[in-house]
Design a protein around this motif. Structure first.
Motif, mmCIF file in Angstrom:
data_model
loop_
_atom_site.group_PDB
_atom_site.id
_atom_site.type_symbol
_atom_site.label_atom_id
_atom_site.label_comp_id
_atom_site.label_asym_id
_atom_site.label_seq_id
_atom_site.Cartn_x
_atom_site.Cartn_y
_atom_site.Cartn_z
ATOM 1 N N ILE A 56 0.846 -1.198 0.000
ATOM 2 C CA ILE A 56 0.000 0.000 0.000
ATOM 3 C C ILE A 56 0.883 1.250 0.000
ATOM 4 C CG2 ILE A 56 -1.677 1.307 1.339
ATOM 5 C CD1 ILE A 56 -2.968 -1.235 2.158
ATOM 6 N N GLY A 57 0.654 2.106 -0.969
ATOM 7 C CA GLY A 57 1.463 3.311 -1.115
ATOM 8 C C GLY A 57 2.780 3.087 -1.823
ATOM 9 N N ARG A 294 7.707 0.256 4.037
ATOM 10 C CA ARG A 294 6.289 0.614 4.082
ATOM 11 C C ARG A 294 5.414 -0.501 4.660
ATOM 12 N NH1 ARG A 294 4.400 4.821 0.990
ATOM 13 N NH2 ARG A 294 5.966 6.032 -0.118
ATOM 14 N N GLY A 329 -5.960 3.479 8.288
ATOM 15 C CA GLY A 329 -4.955 4.311 7.653
ATOM 16 C C GLY A 329 -5.224 4.423 6.162
ATOM 17 N N GLU A 330 -4.172 4.335 5.365
ATOM 18 C CA GLU A 330 -4.277 4.498 3.912
ATOM 19 C C GLU A 330 -5.045 3.343 3.283
ATOM 20 O OE1 GLU A 330 -1.227 5.483 0.178
ATOM 21 O OE2 GLU A 330 -0.466 5.049 2.181
ATOM 22 N N ARG A 331 -5.770 3.643 2.222
ATOM 23 C CA ARG A 331 -6.570 2.645 1.512
ATOM 24 C C ARG A 331 -6.007 2.430 0.118
ATOM 25 N NH1 ARG A 331 -10.912 2.716 -2.071
ATOM 26 N NH2 ARG A 331 -12.388 0.973 -1.856
ATOM 27 N N ASP A 332 -5.958 1.150 -0.290
ATOM 28 C CA ASP A 332 -5.491 0.800 -1.627
ATOM 29 C C ASP A 332 -6.704 0.427 -2.477
ATOM 30 O OD1 ASP A 332 -4.299 -0.068 -3.905
ATOM 31 O OD2 ASP A 332 -3.005 -1.568 -2.972
ATOM 32 N N ASP A 333 -7.074 1.310 -3.411
ATOM 33 C CA ASP A 333 -8.238 1.058 -4.254
ATOM 34 C C ASP A 333 -8.041 -0.150 -5.154
ATOM 35 O OD1 ASP A 333 -9.501 3.248 -3.166
ATOM 36 O OD2 ASP A 333 -8.753 4.642 -4.693
ATOM 37 N N VAL A 338 -7.091 -2.003 3.440
ATOM 38 C CA VAL A 338 -6.956 -0.800 4.250
ATOM 39 C C VAL A 338 -5.913 -1.064 5.326
ATOM 40 C CG1 VAL A 338 -8.145 0.862 5.722
ATOM 41 C CG2 VAL A 338 -9.376 -0.227 3.848
ATOM 42 N N VAL A 339 -5.085 -0.081 5.581
ATOM 43 C CA VAL A 339 -4.090 -0.186 6.646
ATOM 44 C C VAL A 339 -4.792 -0.070 8.005
ATOM 45 C CG1 VAL A 339 -2.112 0.944 7.727
ATOM 46 C CG2 VAL A 339 -2.200 0.682 5.243
ATOM 47 N N THR A 341 -4.106 0.811 11.723
ATOM 48 C CA THR A 341 -3.061 1.428 12.555
ATOM 49 C C THR A 341 -3.187 1.058 14.023
ATOM 50 O OG1 THR A 341 -4.409 3.432 12.789
ATOM 51 C CG2 THR A 341 -2.842 3.366 10.948
#
Length: 393
Positions: A56-57, A294, A329-333, A338-339, A341
């Motif tokens: 992710i990211g 990451r 946290g951050e989401r991967d489309d 989803v992260v 945390t």
């Protein structure tokens, strides 16, 4: 004082029994539901684990599946196509004939070159004999030195002509061999661009041959992320036509120059398991380069429920179902992940697709795969048994 009638006495007794049955300390609604509901049946397919990922990211690669070994076979002589022995999709082995061009004119050139070679050979032998006689006569003083030198000049000229004639024969033979286009390695014909009767010129593309066992993921990545890339990094990607199947590989090559127009850098990733690689070239693929810097806990979005600004999951804690609040946290489309945390740890088990009216603290009973637990989870209610087989008992 009037004595109560029998009917009135029976009514009062029924009301008293009803009141007694409702007496005692009242229980909390949630606890009561958890105690009275039948166990929640959960099969392995209803559960997923909290995993760790560095995708992710991470830098995104877009490209296609291409063979590392591929050959674009082109015409080396101008001729008419007489035969196309292999078509698209057919396998070939090294040296197999694929295309035959008309060799008539080239064979005539070879015949002429061979005749010229024969004449040059005879001329050279003749000048050799003359030179030998001239040397003998010169030693006997019967001819001048000038005559001997003239004989040597003629012999040298004949020798040069002989060498040129040999070269012309070799060239003509090569031209004849080039009328037969053969497979350079074991592979598959991927694209045929000519047909019988076509007239081809030198340099025209005839056919493409690829090695399906050398497939790899070739793509582009933004030059802004170049500093995060290293040869050998894991790559996870999906291929168009293979659904949600995820392929794994390693970064094998990073080009030294970026494209002047797109400012993207070409990269290539080898499959970890070549046997699982598609046998078709050109399929669109998209993935990410995994970065150790990451790595984070991730969970599929389908396991997460939201209530206002809060998010929670249903965690399996031993034989109980727990409602756990999590911080996202951050989401991967692309991957639908989803992260996480906070709230969960690596390896925690949660319901895959929670639905219905689940109860915090409900008893969980694990069953074998395919036992119908998925439907039980979907239809669970706090006041009724969640599985039809449990209800029947």
């Amino acid at each position: 004082m009037k004595r109560a009638t029998p009917a009135l006495t029976a009514l009062m007794l029924a009301l008293a029994l009803t009141a007694c049955s409702k007496g005692g300390k009242p229980e909390d609604g949630k606890d009561a539901a958890a105690k009275t509901a039948a166990p929640l049946l959960v099969a392995p397919e209803d559960v997923r684990q909290v995993t760790q990922s560095g995708l992710i990211g991470a830098p995104v690669i877009t490209g296609a599946i291409q063979p590392a070994r591929r050959a674009d076979l082109r015409a080396e002589v101008a001729a008419v196509v007489l035969q196309v022995a292999k078509d698209n999709g057919e396998r070939v082995r090294t040296g197999d004939l694929i295309i035959r061009l008309d060799p008539t004119a080239i064979r005539d050139s070879l015949t002429s070159a061979e005749e010229a070679l024969r004449a040059a050979q005879q001329s050279f032998e003749q000048t050799e004999r003359v030179l030998a006689r001239q040397r003998t006569l010169n030693q006997q003083g019967m001819i001048s030195m000038q005559g001997l030198e003239d004989a040597e000049v003629r012999r040298n000229a004949a020798q040069s002509e002989l060498a040129a004639a040999k070269a012309r024969v070799v060239t003509a033979r090569q031209q004849v061999s080039r009328t037969e286009v053969r497979a350079p390695f074991d592979g598959v014909v991927s694209e045929r661009k000519i047909s019988v009767g076509d007239t081809v010129q030198v340099g025209r593309e005839l056919i493409k041959v690829i090695d399906p066992n050398s497939m790899r993921f070739e793509g582009q990545i933004s030059a802004d992320r170049l500093g995060e890339l290293k040869v050998g990094q894991p790559v996870a990607f999906r291929i168009n036509g293979f659904g949600d199947a995820e392929f794994r590989g390693k970064l094998a090559r990073i080009d030294a120059a970026a494209n002047a127009t797109t400012r993207q850098v070409e990269v290539a990733a080898e499959f970890d398991d070549r046997s699982k690689a598609p046998q078709v070239a050109g399929l669109y693929a998209e993935g990410r380069v995994e970065s150790a810097d990451r790595r984070a806990l991730v969970l599929a979005e389908g396991s997460i429920q939201r209530q206002g600004d809060a998010a929670f999951v249903w965690k399996l804690a031993g034989s109980q179902l727990k409602k756990v609040t999590v911080t996202l946290g951050e989401r991967d489309d692309r991957r639908g992940e989803v992260v996480i945390t906070s709230g969960l740890a690596l390896g925690d088990s949660v319901l895959r697709n929670p639905s219905g009216s689940l109860v915090d603290g409900a008893t969980v009973q694990r069953v074998a795969a395919g036992a119908g637990a998925a439907s039980a989870v979907a239809g669970a209610t706090p006041a009724a048994p969640v599985a039809s087989n449990a209800a029947s008992k």
